[in-house]
Scaffold this motif. Structure first.
Motif, PDB file in Angstrom:
ATOM      1  N   ALA A 272       0.851  -1.187   0.000  1.00 33.06           N
ATOM      2  CA  ALA A 272       0.000   0.000   0.000  1.00 33.06           C
ATOM      3  C   ALA A 272       0.887   1.237   0.000  1.00 33.06           C
ATOM      4  O   ALA A 272       2.101   1.161   0.260  1.00 33.06           O
TER       5      ALA A 272
ATOM      6  N   GLU B 121      -3.516   8.183   3.337  1.00 33.34           N
ATOM      7  CA  GLU B 121      -4.587   7.442   2.684  1.00 33.34           C
ATOM      8  C   GLU B 121      -4.311   5.939   2.719  1.00 33.34           C
ATOM      9  O   GLU B 121      -5.213   5.128   2.973  1.00 33.34           O
ATOM     10  N   GLY B 122      -3.051   5.547   2.469  1.00 31.23           N
ATOM     11  CA  GLY B 122      -2.691   4.131   2.539  1.00 31.23           C
ATOM     12  C   GLY B 122      -2.838   3.578   3.940  1.00 31.23           C
ATOM     13  O   GLY B 122      -3.264   2.430   4.134  1.00 31.23           O
TER      14      GLY B 122
ATOM     15  N   ALA C 224      -6.506   2.946   4.671  1.00 36.44           N
ATOM     16  CA  ALA C 224      -6.965   1.747   3.960  1.00 36.44           C
ATOM     17  C   ALA C 224      -6.530   0.480   4.682  1.00 36.44           C
ATOM     18  O   ALA C 224      -7.311  -0.477   4.810  1.00 36.44           O
TER      19      ALA C 224
ATOM     20  N   GLN D 249      -8.631   0.022   7.909  1.00 36.13           N
ATOM     21  CA  GLN D 249      -9.973  -0.471   7.612  1.00 36.13           C
ATOM     22  C   GLN D 249      -9.947  -1.957   7.267  1.00 36.13           C
ATOM     23  O   GLN D 249     -10.809  -2.731   7.699  1.00 36.13           O
ATOM     24  N   GLN D 250      -8.961  -2.372   6.486  1.00 35.35           N
ATOM     25  CA  GLN D 250      -8.849  -3.779   6.117  1.00 35.35           C
ATOM     26  C   GLN D 250      -8.570  -4.651   7.342  1.00 35.35           C
ATOM     27  O   GLN D 250      -9.161  -5.735   7.501  1.00 35.35           O
TER      28      GLN D 250
END
Length: 544
Positions: free
Chosen positions: A345, A350-351, A354, A357-358
């Motif tokens: 990522a 932003e990465g 993400a 969230q994952q």
């Protein structure tokens, strides 16, 4: 006629004074010329005047003499020595705030051998300067010669470290096994509790230094017990004997802008740690371990399906107000970090969002963490993230603002649990009754053994009752009788009779052989006359 006297005026200037006046003019010119070319006087302060002599000790630049010591004296307080020296006119432009002075004498270190020529000529003062900056006539002697001569092409950098390793002047800076620079000076910042080092990278290697360059320690031999096994790191021969650092751009990281002026860089403990610094952002989670964490170290890898995605940040270092390790059921908090850059990522906010969230979604979908043994030799552990079971959770548990990843026992712990369960079952067995039954069985076996022993004794008595000698004599007598019978048969006429009878039988068989052959060829010859040799041949009827 008398002569008329001529009156002449008195001569005020005598030619004799020409010579003294000429000498005075020449002398004045010489004094002026000497004063004009005598150079500049400077003062050098030093702690000791060992080897320094007035009107004898020279001052040199690049082995060229540009001055001489004129006077050596103590300062007013007597704490140091003041040396007055005269610098030639053609070199006084070098006397600026960047000028440096040091004593050249025999010097032997691990990195160099220098000054051996002074064993015969005596020590001298060496000077370096580029003529830049303000003019200056008072200087302080350097305690030792500078490692890099002034004007050498390259780049100065400042390296800093808070770790337990130190470097001295002249220690090597290595790039891929080649010495490309060295340490110059060191300074300890007591407020930051950190060491600062001035280092020089020689040209053209200074062009390798950019914004993303990382430095790490390569001193001596380093032995580490990692989760993957035993690791031994060694640098070059020079850093093996002393100390040193190496540098490079971390793998997978692009080169930044070139460094053209003095810049600060941190010295990392190892290349692996320097490599990890390319990732600036990480998501942190906590594991609540109820097993033994011996063998788990800070920096241990965190893996998902065998791929390194992070590392262990801390073990039992979270501040707990209520619980402590002595309480029953206490779980050891282990903080881990997951780097977006290691899971392919972007290393950006932003990465990071993400990845968080994952991870939250996976924790809800039975993501667990297990401590596994990375090496049987070292016993080092690592954290393995994997999906365990099929149960899903409605929400993610938190602990001190960290999301909690559930844990599952490793194989060794499971084996231990099964062993404990087996021991519990063994403890539940009626061992007293089994012991009584086993005793009865052993007693029955002993009685059977005694019976067998008694039967063996009876058999021994039976054998002992047989006269072995008599049996042997009878067997010998029987064998002799058989031998006599055989001998008699071989010498009697019976053998000849048998041979005669066999011969007659053979002659008889030969005599009946024609008969048998005739019967075989013409079975009807035994009934019809055999004297007719012409056989009747059927023929057809002939005409008249």
């Amino acid at each position: 006629m008398s002569e008329v006297a001529k009156i002449k005026g008195h001569q005020t200037f005598s030619k004799v004074w020409v010579i003294p006046l000429l000498a005075l003019v020449i002398g004045g010119w010489m004094v002026y010329s000497q004063w004009l070319n005598q150079g500049t006087f400077i003062t050098i302060e030093m702690t000791s005047a060992v080897g320094i002599e007035a009107n004898k000790t020279a001052i040199k630049v690049r082995d060229l003499q540009i001055g001489k010591v004129k006077k050596v004296s103590l300062n007013e307080g007597g704490e140091s020595v003041l040396v007055t020296a005269q610098i030639d006119k053609n070199a006084e432009h070098l006397l600026t705030e960047t000028s440096k002075f040091w004593i050249v004498s025999p010097r032997i270190t691990l990195s160099e051998v220098s000054g051996l020529n002074t064993l015969l000529s005596g020590v001298y003062l060496s000077m370096s300067g580029d003529g830049e900056g303000r003019k200056k006539t008072k200087f302080t002697l350097l305690p030792r010669p500078p490692v890099t001569p002034q004007g050498t092409p390259g780049l100065f950098v400042t390296l800093t470290s808070t770790k337990d390793f130190a470097y001295k002047e002249g220690d090597a800076i290595v790039y891929k096994g080649h010495k490309v620079g060295q340490f110059e000076e060191s300074f300890f910042n007591q407020f930051e509790r950190a060491m600062y080092y001035t280092a020089f990278i020689k040209a053209p290697y200074h062009r390798l230094i950019n914004e993303n360059t990382r430095f790490w320690d390569t001193s001596g031999i380093k032995i580490r017990l990692r989760a993957s096994g035993l690791e031994i790191d060694t640098g070059s021969l020079e850093t093996l004997l002393s100390s040193g650092v190496s540098f490079d751009v971390p793998e997978g990281m692009t080169s930044g802008d070139l460094i053209t002026e003095k810049t600060y860089f941190e010295i990392f403990e190892s290349q692996e740690e320097a490599q990890a610094q390319q990732f600036n952002l990480s998501a942190k989670y906590v594991l609540l371990i109820d097993e033994n964490v011996r063998g788990l170290n800070e920096g241990a890898p965190v893996e998902y399906r065998g791929i390194n995605v992070g590392e262990v940040v801390s073990i039992n270092k979270l501040s707990l107000e209520e619980n402590n390790i002595l309480q029953e059921g206490y779980k050891i908090p282990v903080v881990i970090s997951v780097y977006p850059g290691k899971v392919r990522a972007d290393d950006t906010k932003e990465g990071l969002v993400a990845v968080q969230q994952q991870m939250t979604q996976w924790i809800n979908q039975n993501l667990h963490a297990t401590l596994r043994m990375g090496s049987l030799v070292t016993g080092a552990l690592y954290v393995d993230l994997h999906h365990f079971g099929t149960d899903t959770a409605d929400s993610v548990e938190t602990f001190l603002d960290y999301e909690v990843i559930p844990t599952a026992s490793n194989e060794f712990a499971q084996i231990t649990q099964k062993a404990e369960a087996l021991l519990d079952k063994l403890n539940a067995l009626p061992l007293d009754r089994l012991a009584v039954d086993a005793t009865d069985a052993i007693n029955a076996m002993l009685e059977a053994a005694e019976s067998v022993e008694s039967s063996s004794d009876d058999f021994d008595e039976l054998i002992n009752g047989v006269d072995i000698a008599t049996m042997n004599n009878e067997m010998v007598s029987t064998l002799k009788s058989i031998a006599i019978l055989t001998d008699n048969l071989s010498h009697s006429g019976i053998e000849k009779d048998i041979q005669s009878t066999a011969k007659e039988l053979q002659d008889t068989l030969r005599s009946i052989q024609p008969v048998l052959q005739q019967l075989n060829e013409s079975p009807s010859s035994i009934l019809f006359n055999s004297s007719r040799n012409d056989e009747v041949t059927p023929k057809a009827k002939q005409g008249n």
